[in-house]
Structures are given as C-alpha cells and as structure tokens.
Write a protein that holds these residues in place. Structure first.
Motif, PDB file in Angstrom:
ATOM      1  N   ARG A  65       0.838  -1.189   0.000  1.00 56.57           N
ATOM      2  CA  ARG A  65       0.000   0.000   0.000  1.00 56.57           C
ATOM      3  C   ARG A  65       0.875   1.242   0.000  1.00 56.57           C
ATOM      4  N   PRO A  66       0.561   2.187  -0.842  1.00 55.28           N
ATOM      5  CA  PRO A  66       1.381   3.397  -0.849  1.00 55.28           C
ATOM      6  C   PRO A  66       1.250   4.152   0.467  1.00 55.28           C
ATOM      7  N   ALA A  67       2.356   4.796   0.854  1.00 58.98           N
ATOM      8  CA  ALA A  67       2.338   5.577   2.081  1.00 58.98           C
ATOM      9  C   ALA A  67       1.389   6.755   1.932  1.00 58.98           C
ATOM     10  N   ALA A  68       0.771   7.112   3.027  1.00 57.53           N
ATOM     11  CA  ALA A  68      -0.196   8.205   2.986  1.00 57.53           C
ATOM     12  C   ALA A  68       0.495   9.507   2.597  1.00 57.53           C
ATOM     13  N   ALA A  69      -0.149  10.252   1.713  1.00 54.44           N
ATOM     14  CA  ALA A  69       0.368  11.554   1.304  1.00 54.44           C
ATOM     15  C   ALA A  69      -0.285  12.630   2.157  1.00 54.44           C
ATOM     16  N   LEU A  70       0.476  13.690   2.457  1.00 54.51           N
ATOM     17  CA  LEU A  70       0.017  14.744   3.351  1.00 54.51           C
ATOM     18  C   LEU A  70      -0.314  15.999   2.565  1.00 54.51           C
ATOM     19  N   SER A  71      -1.177  16.787   3.141  1.00 51.88           N
ATOM     20  CA  SER A  71      -1.512  18.067   2.545  1.00 51.88           C
ATOM     21  C   SER A  71      -0.386  19.067   2.790  1.00 51.88           C
ATOM     22  N   THR A  72      -0.437  20.182   2.074  1.00 52.19           N
ATOM     23  CA  THR A  72       0.584  21.213   2.251  1.00 52.19           C
ATOM     24  C   THR A  72       0.569  21.763   3.671  1.00 52.19           C
ATOM     25  N   GLY A  73      -0.605  21.954   4.234  1.00 50.16           N
ATOM     26  CA  GLY A  73      -0.679  22.470   5.601  1.00 50.16           C
ATOM     27  C   GLY A  73      -0.060  21.523   6.611  1.00 50.16           C
ATOM     28  N   ALA A  74      -0.332  20.216   6.461  1.00 51.01           N
ATOM     29  CA  ALA A  74       0.240  19.244   7.394  1.00 51.01           C
ATOM     30  C   ALA A  74       1.761  19.179   7.270  1.00 51.01           C
ATOM     31  N   VAL A  75       2.266  19.244   6.032  1.00 50.08           N
ATOM     32  CA  VAL A  75       3.716  19.228   5.840  1.00 50.08           C
ATOM     33  C   VAL A  75       4.347  20.490   6.428  1.00 50.08           C
ATOM     34  N   ALA A  76       3.692  21.630   6.244  1.00 50.62           N
ATOM     35  CA  ALA A  76       4.226  22.882   6.787  1.00 50.62           C
ATOM     36  C   ALA A  76       4.324  22.821   8.300  1.00 50.62           C
ATOM     37  N   ARG A  77       3.302  22.265   8.966  1.00 44.47           N
ATOM     38  CA  ARG A  77       3.359  22.156  10.427  1.00 44.47           C
ATOM     39  C   ARG A  77       4.450  21.204  10.860  1.00 44.47           C
ATOM     40  N   ARG A  78       4.645  20.138  10.118  1.00 46.47           N
ATOM     41  CA  ARG A  78       5.686  19.178  10.488  1.00 46.47           C
ATOM     42  C   ARG A  78       7.082  19.780  10.351  1.00 46.47           C
ATOM     43  N   LEU A  79       7.303  20.582   9.316  1.00 48.00           N
ATOM     44  CA  LEU A  79       8.638  21.106   9.044  1.00 48.00           C
ATOM     45  C   LEU A  79       8.907  22.437   9.724  1.00 48.00           C
ATOM     46  N   GLY A  80       7.867  23.102  10.190  1.00 50.87           N
ATOM     47  CA  GLY A  80       8.078  24.393  10.816  1.00 50.87           C
ATOM     48  C   GLY A  80       8.260  25.516   9.821  1.00 50.87           C
ATOM     49  N   VAL A  81       7.622  25.409   8.677  1.00 52.39           N
ATOM     50  CA  VAL A  81       7.624  26.490   7.697  1.00 52.39           C
ATOM     51  C   VAL A  81       6.169  26.797   7.360  1.00 52.39           C
ATOM     52  N   SER A  82       5.946  27.943   6.761  1.00 52.14           N
ATOM     53  CA  SER A  82       4.573  28.304   6.413  1.00 52.14           C
ATOM     54  C   SER A  82       4.183  27.665   5.079  1.00 52.14           C
ATOM     55  N   PRO A  83       2.883  27.421   4.858  1.00 52.09           N
ATOM     56  CA  PRO A  83       2.455  26.925   3.547  1.00 52.09           C
ATOM     57  C   PRO A  83       2.868  27.849   2.417  1.00 52.09           C
ATOM     58  N   THR A  84       2.905  29.166   2.686  1.00 51.49           N
ATOM     59  CA  THR A  84       3.350  30.114   1.657  1.00 51.49           C
ATOM     60  C   THR A  84       4.790  29.843   1.252  1.00 51.49           C
ATOM     61  N   THR A  85       5.638  29.499   2.242  1.00 54.94           N
ATOM     62  CA  THR A  85       7.037  29.181   1.945  1.00 54.94           C
ATOM     63  C   THR A  85       7.140  27.947   1.056  1.00 54.94           C
ATOM     64  N   LEU A  86       6.358  26.935   1.338  1.00 53.29           N
ATOM     65  CA  LEU A  86       6.397  25.718   0.507  1.00 53.29           C
ATOM     66  C   LEU A  86       5.979  26.024  -0.926  1.00 53.29           C
TER      67      LEU A  86
END
Length: 361
Positions: A18-39
């Motif tokens: 099964r493919p690993a779950a993909a995350l939304s931009t907002g979830a990735v931004a919270r995980r990395l500590g950057v804003s969605p605008t930065t991504l």
C-alpha cells in the motif's frame, strides 16, 4: 491404475504494498516548521514540489517529497542559500528508502558545507542546531525548527494553527510546553547562545495567548487572582491558565511577573478572590512565608469573614503545603479542574448583595 499427476496451482502474486499516505501542504508545513506560503514559494522558484500531482486536486506530499523538503530545511538552517539547498535536495534526497542505507565514509576536512550536510544528514530534524525534543508530535518539531530559525511569522502561524485545531489545553501540553522545555535544555547545555530563541518563542506564545478573547464574566462573581511571586519573571504557564479560564467564562485577574508582596496582599483584599494562584519557577523565588500571609488574609463583615483558597503552582514550591487551605497544582489540565471545583454555584454568583465567595479547602 496409474494416478494422473496433478498440476500444481500457479504461485500467487503477493498484493502490491500500500502506498504511504500523502500529506496536505498544511500538514507538511506544520511538520517542518515552515509556512504553507514558503512551501509554495519553494515549488514555484526552485521546483521542489510534489513529484506527482493529479489535475484538479490539492497538492499531496509523499514521504519522498517530504524527505527532500527536510533536507532543504536542514541546509537552509545551516546557512546554505535556498537555491543551492534546493539543488542539493533535488539531487541527493532519498526517495523514501525501504531500509536505512549504509553509512558513508566521512568527508575530508574542508569539504563544502552543503555537501557535508547532504552526505551526512543529522538524525535530529533541523541539523546540529535542532532542539532535543525526544518523542513528540510533528507539530512540536515544526514549531521548534521555526523558533531556532528565529522565523517569528511562522512561529506565530504555527501557534495559531495548534490552538485552533487542538484547543488551548492540548496545544499547551503537547506542542507548546515540550518546545519550551527543549529550549531550556538546549540553553542549559550551550550557555547563552539560545537565549534569543527562548525570548522569541516566549514572546510569540504570550502574544498568541493574549489574542484569545475571554467570555463575558458572570455578574458579581469573585475572580481567580493569578500572579508570580516577587522576583519570578517566568509567567507563561499562568498566562496559559488565565487564557483557558477566560475561555471557560471564569473571572480572572492576572498580575503577571514579579508582583511585589505588599501589592499582592492589597490585590487580595481589594478583589476578594475565591482563589489565589501563586507561580514560582524555582526554589530561589518560592516564599512559604508569603504563602502563609496570603492564605491568612480575611475580608467581609465580622462573623462572616472570608478567606481565599491558595493554590501554589510551579516547580519552585515543595510538596508540603506551607499553610492551611493551600493546595499544589500540577499541570494546566489538572489545575483547571481544581479551580473549577472551587467555583461558586452559578445561582450564587448572581444573587443580589452577594459578597466575596468563601472557598472551601
């Protein structure tokens, strides 16, 4: 009669993984500590975006995509320009490997900084400057990365998201407090270097707490009085308690850091609080004599005198109560429950001519 040999059944093909779950931009931004605008800016400028995108759908980031972003975050936090960091991340980030790769031979002294960071990424997200967080939520790691970068707008955005999604109590216990403790541990091990990180993070947390609007207070309801003992400058925990009391509609009077002893006693006499919360961060600021003095303050008519219930909060206080009608608080959630258990009945708060409520111990 000869037996006819049976044809063995064809081997079954195992189901594809099964493919690993993909995350939304907002979830990735919270995980990395950057804003969605930065991504989105990185994707537009440096083409460091999701490897696959479906038309008409939001961006979804796979583990391989996130691995590239983590490498870019480590490199930029280490001082590498974003364009160079993006090239290194696109050329060398692992595509979510099934098993850890064998360690590479150490680089020779003098190797380019970007190459060293790419060849031997730190096990702690954020590189060698990362905070010692341990096992925490991804949102906590994202907040710590932004704090170490002194990225105040992203810190503010991540705090607002945590408060909105989890509520104040859970956000404090699972995101904010672990990050503050990690800053304190880092400061203790490297000296004055991380003071600026602690100050920026504390300021942003305090600002986020002050933006929480309290509910209207019930009329003629005795308040909860909250203050730090004289000499105590750390007030964030009782700022959080004040904010959550306001969310519950509990009247509160917050006096902040290092309230002088006589001013504290005057405030108790003038407000007639049902509860007084005194915060002490360290044994050097805890004052049992002051606690006994506050617990003994009375007000009201003779024969119907009232006293406050005294709650001692913070690691500075010992386990033993220094005075009668005194209780220790441990943590935001349990402290809130204790205070609410001391609340007067709603009917009593609106009674005409009601005086200050005498709390039981």
């Amino acid at each position: 009669m000869d037996r006819v040999p049976q044809t063995p059944p064809p081997p079954q093909t195992p189901p594809p993984p099964r493919p690993a779950a993909a995350l939304s931009t907002g979830a990735v931004a919270r995980r990395l500590g950057v804003s969605p605008t930065t991504l989105r800016s990185w994707e537009r400028r440096y083409a460091i975006g999701p490897a696959r995108r479906e038309p008409g759908r939001h961006r979804r980031w796979t583990p391989g995509d996130i691995a590239r972003l983590e490498l870019m975050c480590r490199l930029t936090a280490d001082g590498v320009p974003p364009a160079e960091a993006a090239r290194a991340a696109l050329g060398g980030a692992p595509e979510a490997p099934e098993a850890p790769e064998a360690p590479e031979a150490p680089e020779a002294p003098g190797a380019p900084r970007a190459r060293r960071a790419e060849a031997a990424p730190s096990t702690a997200p954020g590189g060698p400057d990362a905070l010692p967080l341990g096992a925490v939520r991804p949102e906590c790691r994202g907040l710590s990365r932004a704090a170490v970068r002194l990225d105040a707008p992203t810190v503010a955005e991540l705090l607002e998201a945590a408060l909105a999604e989890d509520g104040l109590v859970t956000a404090w216990e699972e995101v904010i407090a672990p990050t503050l403790h990690a800053v304190g541990r880092k400061w203790a091990t490297v000296g004055e270097r991380y003071v600026e990180v602690e100050h920026l993070l504390s300021w942003q947390i305090s600002a986020a707490l002050h933006r929480i609007r309290p509910l209207p207070e019930p009329p003629r309801s005795p308040p909860v009085l909250l203050a730090c003992v004289p000499g105590e400058q750390h007030s964030l925990p009782i700022e959080a308690l004040t904010a959550v009391l306001g969310q519950r509609g509990v009247p509160a009077r917050m006096f902040g850091a290092a309230l002088p002893a006589e001013a504290l006693r005057d405030a108790v006499r003038r407000t007639g609080p049902r509860t007084v919360v005194l915060w002490s961060q360290s044994r050097t600021t805890a004052d049992p004599a002051l606690a006994r003095s506050v617990a003994g303050i009375e007000w009201g008519l003779r024969g119907a005198r009232a006293r406050p219930a005294l709650l001692l909060a913070g690691p500075g206080w010992g386990a033993d109560a220094p005075a009668p009608r005194t209780e220790r608080l441990y943590g935001l959630r349990s402290g809130l429950a204790v205070i609410e258990s001391l609340a007067p009945p709603r009917a009593a708060t609106g009674a005409a001519g009601a005086g200050p409520f005498a709390c039981g111990s």
